[in-house]
Design a protein around this motif. Sequence first.
Motif, PDB file in Angstrom:
ATOM      1  N   LEU A  26       0.836  -1.200   0.000  1.00  0.00           N
ATOM      2  CA  LEU A  26       0.000   0.000   0.000  1.00  0.00           C
ATOM      3  C   LEU A  26       0.869   1.246   0.000  1.00  0.00           C
ATOM      4  N   SER A  27       0.360   2.266  -0.575  1.00  0.00           N
ATOM      5  CA  SER A  27       1.101   3.506  -0.760  1.00  0.00           C
ATOM      6  C   SER A  27       1.189   4.303   0.542  1.00  0.00           C
ATOM      7  N   LEU A  28       2.330   4.943   0.769  1.00  0.00           N
ATOM      8  CA  LEU A  28       2.537   5.820   1.923  1.00  0.00           C
ATOM      9  C   LEU A  28       2.975   7.189   1.423  1.00  0.00           C
ATOM     10  N   GLY A  29       2.419   8.232   2.014  1.00  0.00           N
ATOM     11  CA  GLY A  29       2.767   9.572   1.553  1.00  0.00           C
ATOM     12  C   GLY A  29       2.366  10.640   2.541  1.00  0.00           C
ATOM     13  N   THR A  30       2.167  11.855   2.032  1.00  0.00           N
ATOM     14  CA  THR A  30       1.795  12.978   2.871  1.00  0.00           C
ATOM     15  C   THR A  30       0.753  13.826   2.145  1.00  0.00           C
ATOM     16  N   VAL A  31       0.287  14.865   2.814  1.00  0.00           N
ATOM     17  CA  VAL A  31      -0.720  15.770   2.243  1.00  0.00           C
ATOM     18  C   VAL A  31      -0.054  17.092   1.896  1.00  0.00           C
ATOM     19  N   VAL A  32      -0.366  17.612   0.724  1.00  0.00           N
ATOM     20  CA  VAL A  32       0.245  18.853   0.251  1.00  0.00           C
ATOM     21  C   VAL A  32      -0.825  19.801  -0.283  1.00  0.00           C
ATOM     22  N   VAL A  33      -0.433  21.045  -0.453  1.00  0.00           N
ATOM     23  CA  VAL A  33      -1.220  22.023  -1.207  1.00  0.00           C
ATOM     24  C   VAL A  33      -0.633  22.030  -2.611  1.00  0.00           C
TER      25      VAL A  33
ATOM     26  N   GLN B   8      -4.270  17.436  -0.904  1.00  0.00           N
ATOM     27  CA  GLN B   8      -3.859  16.550  -1.991  1.00  0.00           C
ATOM     28  C   GLN B   8      -2.810  15.539  -1.510  1.00  0.00           C
ATOM     29  N   TYR B   9      -2.909  14.332  -2.052  1.00  0.00           N
ATOM     30  CA  TYR B   9      -1.991  13.260  -1.649  1.00  0.00           C
ATOM     31  C   TYR B   9      -0.727  13.287  -2.495  1.00  0.00           C
ATOM     32  N   SER B  10       0.413  13.214  -1.825  1.00  0.00           N
ATOM     33  CA  SER B  10       1.703  13.120  -2.494  1.00  0.00           C
ATOM     34  C   SER B  10       2.365  11.824  -2.050  1.00  0.00           C
ATOM     35  N   GLU B  11       2.511  10.888  -2.975  1.00  0.00           N
ATOM     36  CA  GLU B  11       3.057   9.569  -2.642  1.00  0.00           C
ATOM     37  C   GLU B  11       4.563   9.645  -2.448  1.00  0.00           C
ATOM     38  N   ILE B  12       5.038   9.015  -1.384  1.00  0.00           N
ATOM     39  CA  ILE B  12       6.479   8.932  -1.123  1.00  0.00           C
ATOM     40  C   ILE B  12       6.971   7.497  -1.291  1.00  0.00           C
TER      41      ILE B  12
ATOM     42  N   VAL C 186       1.009  12.269   7.802  1.00  0.00           N
ATOM     43  CA  VAL C 186       1.465  10.981   7.278  1.00  0.00           C
ATOM     44  C   VAL C 186       0.245  10.126   6.940  1.00  0.00           C
ATOM     45  N   TYR C 187       0.189   9.617   5.698  1.00  0.00           N
ATOM     46  CA  TYR C 187      -0.990   8.885   5.227  1.00  0.00           C
ATOM     47  C   TYR C 187      -0.625   7.552   4.581  1.00  0.00           C
ATOM     48  N   GLN C 188      -1.563   6.609   4.700  1.00  0.00           N
ATOM     49  CA  GLN C 188      -1.577   5.402   3.889  1.00  0.00           C
ATOM     50  C   GLN C 188      -2.735   5.521   2.904  1.00  0.00           C
ATOM     51  N   ARG C 189      -2.519   4.987   1.687  1.00  0.00           N
ATOM     52  CA  ARG C 189      -3.605   4.937   0.703  1.00  0.00           C
ATOM     53  C   ARG C 189      -3.820   3.489   0.288  1.00  0.00           C
ATOM     54  N   ASP C 190      -5.074   3.104   0.219  1.00  0.00           N
ATOM     55  CA  ASP C 190      -5.424   1.734  -0.166  1.00  0.00           C
ATOM     56  C   ASP C 190      -4.907   1.427  -1.563  1.00  0.00           C
ATOM     57  N   SER C 191      -4.487   0.166  -1.749  1.00  0.00           N
ATOM     58  CA  SER C 191      -3.893  -0.219  -3.027  1.00  0.00           C
ATOM     59  C   SER C 191      -4.879  -0.128  -4.184  1.00  0.00           C
ATOM     60  N   GLN C 192      -6.184  -0.229  -3.895  1.00  0.00           N
ATOM     61  CA  GLN C 192      -7.191  -0.177  -4.961  1.00  0.00           C
ATOM     62  C   GLN C 192      -7.641   1.251  -5.264  1.00  0.00           C
ATOM     63  N   SER C 193      -7.181   2.215  -4.485  1.00  0.00           N
ATOM     64  CA  SER C 193      -7.632   3.598  -4.644  1.00  0.00           C
ATOM     65  C   SER C 193      -6.763   4.344  -5.647  1.00  0.00           C
ATOM     66  N   GLY C 194      -7.409   5.117  -6.512  1.00  0.00           N
ATOM     67  CA  GLY C 194      -6.676   5.965  -7.442  1.00  0.00           C
ATOM     68  C   GLY C 194      -6.848   7.437  -7.116  1.00  0.00           C
ATOM     69  N   SER C 195      -7.492   7.732  -5.976  1.00  0.00           N
ATOM     70  CA  SER C 195      -7.776   9.117  -5.609  1.00  0.00           C
ATOM     71  C   SER C 195      -6.513   9.830  -5.126  1.00  0.00           C
ATOM     72  N   VAL C 196      -6.480  11.154  -5.323  1.00  0.00           N
ATOM     73  CA  VAL C 196      -5.397  11.973  -4.779  1.00  0.00           C
ATOM     74  C   VAL C 196      -5.925  12.959  -3.738  1.00  0.00           C
ATOM     75  N   GLN C 197      -7.235  12.881  -3.434  1.00  0.00           N
ATOM     76  CA  GLN C 197      -7.826  13.774  -2.431  1.00  0.00           C
ATOM     77  C   GLN C 197      -7.781  13.061  -1.090  1.00  0.00           C
TER      78      GLN C 197
ATOM     79  N   GLY D 179     -10.171   5.485   0.680  1.00  0.00           N
ATOM     80  CA  GLY D 179      -9.087   4.591   1.076  1.00  0.00           C
ATOM     81  C   GLY D 179      -7.902   5.237   1.743  1.00  0.00           C
ATOM     82  N   PHE D 180      -8.080   6.405   2.371  1.00  0.00           N
ATOM     83  CA  PHE D 180      -6.963   7.072   3.036  1.00  0.00           C
ATOM     84  C   PHE D 180      -7.056   6.904   4.555  1.00  0.00           C
ATOM     85  N   THR D 181      -5.914   6.607   5.172  1.00  0.00           N
ATOM     86  CA  THR D 181      -5.811   6.481   6.624  1.00  0.00           C
ATOM     87  C   THR D 181      -4.695   7.378   7.120  1.00  0.00           C
TER      88      THR D 181
END
Length: 703
Positions: free
Chosen positions: A369-376, A387-391, A420-431, A443-445
């Motif tokens: 699963l994707s891990l990232g952060t939130v940005v403007v 907005q989600y920024s994948e790291i 700090v966020y996780q995104r579900d592997s099936q999610s394509g959202s960036v919000q 799918g964001f945690t």
Amino acid sequence: MAFVGIDLGTTTSEIAIFDAKEGPRLLKDARGHAIVDSYFGFDRKTNKPVVGESVKSIAQSDPDLVVEQVKRYMREDVEFTLGEHRFTPAEISAQILTHLKESAEQQLGEPVTRCVITVPANFPDPARRATQQAGEIAGMTVERIINEPTAAALAYGYDEDLDGETILVYDFGGGTFDVSIVEYRGTMVEVKASSGNTDLGGKDFDRALVQHVTEKFEAEHGIEVIRDSGNYYRLLFACEAVKKDLSVSTHATVNIPYFMVRDGSPINLQVDVRRNTFESLIHPLVEQTEAAIEKALADANLNRSDINRVLMVGGTSRIPYVQQFVERLMGVAPHKQIDPDKVIAMGAAVQTAIIDGLTDRTIQDVCPLSLGTVVVRNHYGQMVDGQYSEIIPTNSKVSQEHTREYTPAAQGQSSVTLHVYQRDSQSGSVQAEINEEPNTEEGFTRLAERTIDIPEAADTNDIEVTYVYNPNGMLDISVTFPGTDTEHTFQAHAGLDDEAIARSRRKVQASRGAAPSSASSNASSSTDSFSWPAPDSAASAQASEGSNPARSSANSSPTARSQREHPEPDSQRTPSPGGGPTTKSFSTSSGDMEWDNVDWLKDVDASSSGDASDTSKPASKPASSSSPQGAPPEASWKNAPHFSDVKSLIDIAESALDQGRMSPQESSHLRDRLNQLKHALADNDSERVYQLEAEIMDIVLGV
């Protein structure tokens, strides 16, 4: 001191041990069962907890005293009410683990002190922490949380030479589905990619069959079958049996004599089910697994033709239609050499041998699963926040270092807030956030947030954020400002709360009538908290992505494992028996408590600010060393923030008083301590509450 591997499943659980001569082997419980139903309940007559198949009879007579499929609630902050008892999902899982642990100790003749527990590959971080807590509550040190398909691959590779083969592990259990692509290279088991669905399993097949039979019965007799009633569970268990029968026969009958009574006359339930009817019911569910297979293959950069064999894992994989579906899809006949119900626990036992150096096998796992952060983000001239920024991209190798570069959202910022966020592997959202709250539906945690001061000497156009997902399931984070020596490091996965685990352990032991353990939790505690104060609005501080091109790097490191998945909102969950879980306004069972949202701590913060003019809240009463005269008004302590933590203990203590088994002195002493506890609850005196909790526990268990 034994070290065991445990498959804590949605519908069944197993425990295994590794023998240096024999390899991994399953252990049986006191009833001779190697496979234990993951049911938990209370016997109304004895008020004692029950685990396993015996709970099914309780469900038919007292459905409000039973919980099933608790694994599907491990991600959520809920409680189950079972008669006079209230338990979190971790505490119920601890009851199941305690049953397995005690059974193993009886068979091995030595204490079980350490364990490896398996979880679905896509289990979210909160569910992983709750699983680890459950093991600690049960009195074991949880050395590792390992993914179920990875464990299965270890078990298959232990006795069979699979060197050079690329294998697809199709893990269809009672409550979850996982698929992993695994490559065997000598003694190395390398996971190339994982995917799956934590809300799809054999239990969904049962429900589809129950719905079919219910519609037939109601159409014939005009009587409604009430969900979660005793009759519902009679029907559910009958359908489970018919599901298994249809794996070896082309037709079966759901037959329940005296299912209901109308006008004083019994009504029998009898519905014939043909295998092709059952297959038409489960077809849409089985088809859902194809998307996860395709994603795993794509992430591994492989085609179906690159797969040498398919390993079938989990009880649901026994169903002929499932096996036929996989063979049609993959073009190879699936392998079933090891019992699909037992292979995961056996693999967990192999993992214990790896940890203790008893085998030369190693694992290279992935974070699916994707891990990232939130940005403007600057979007066509407009600044869009949340907005989600994948790291760390999906299915990256564990222990690799991933770095991205950001800039502050506004010029002259004095601090920046990292979400700090996780995104579900099936999610394509960036919000990732909506109105500053996690977008759970997509799918964001949110795992953590931290506000970091920007050094005055820093080039504020350059902020580097580095993530490393380590083998212990923790996310190591560092934030640096190029041109300075400043570096902020912390972990998004906070250590477990030793005090909360000790309280839960006492509660579980009290319900079982056991003496309290003196052993403290072995869980490590991080010095970094999970929740940090929000920044000053003038220094509002999300990172910005856009003006500075983000750069990514992935520098290879050692081996390991990890995962996650998004939590489904409570409102979308199907209630379990026992009245269903209820959302808690205050929880002390999780190591990631968001302290800023706890009312009682806000009061503490207010009083420590030094503002003596604030009279909006009454001053907290000091704990009295003398005994209160009688209990305070019931509403004052039953509505207290900490009441849910000690409710079960109060119920047990008052029941002990009612039974009259204590001496007058013991009764007086216990009644006095209960009254003091209720006063402490009413006063919101948390320290006194937990001090009295321990005293009352000692009195009750000593009777």
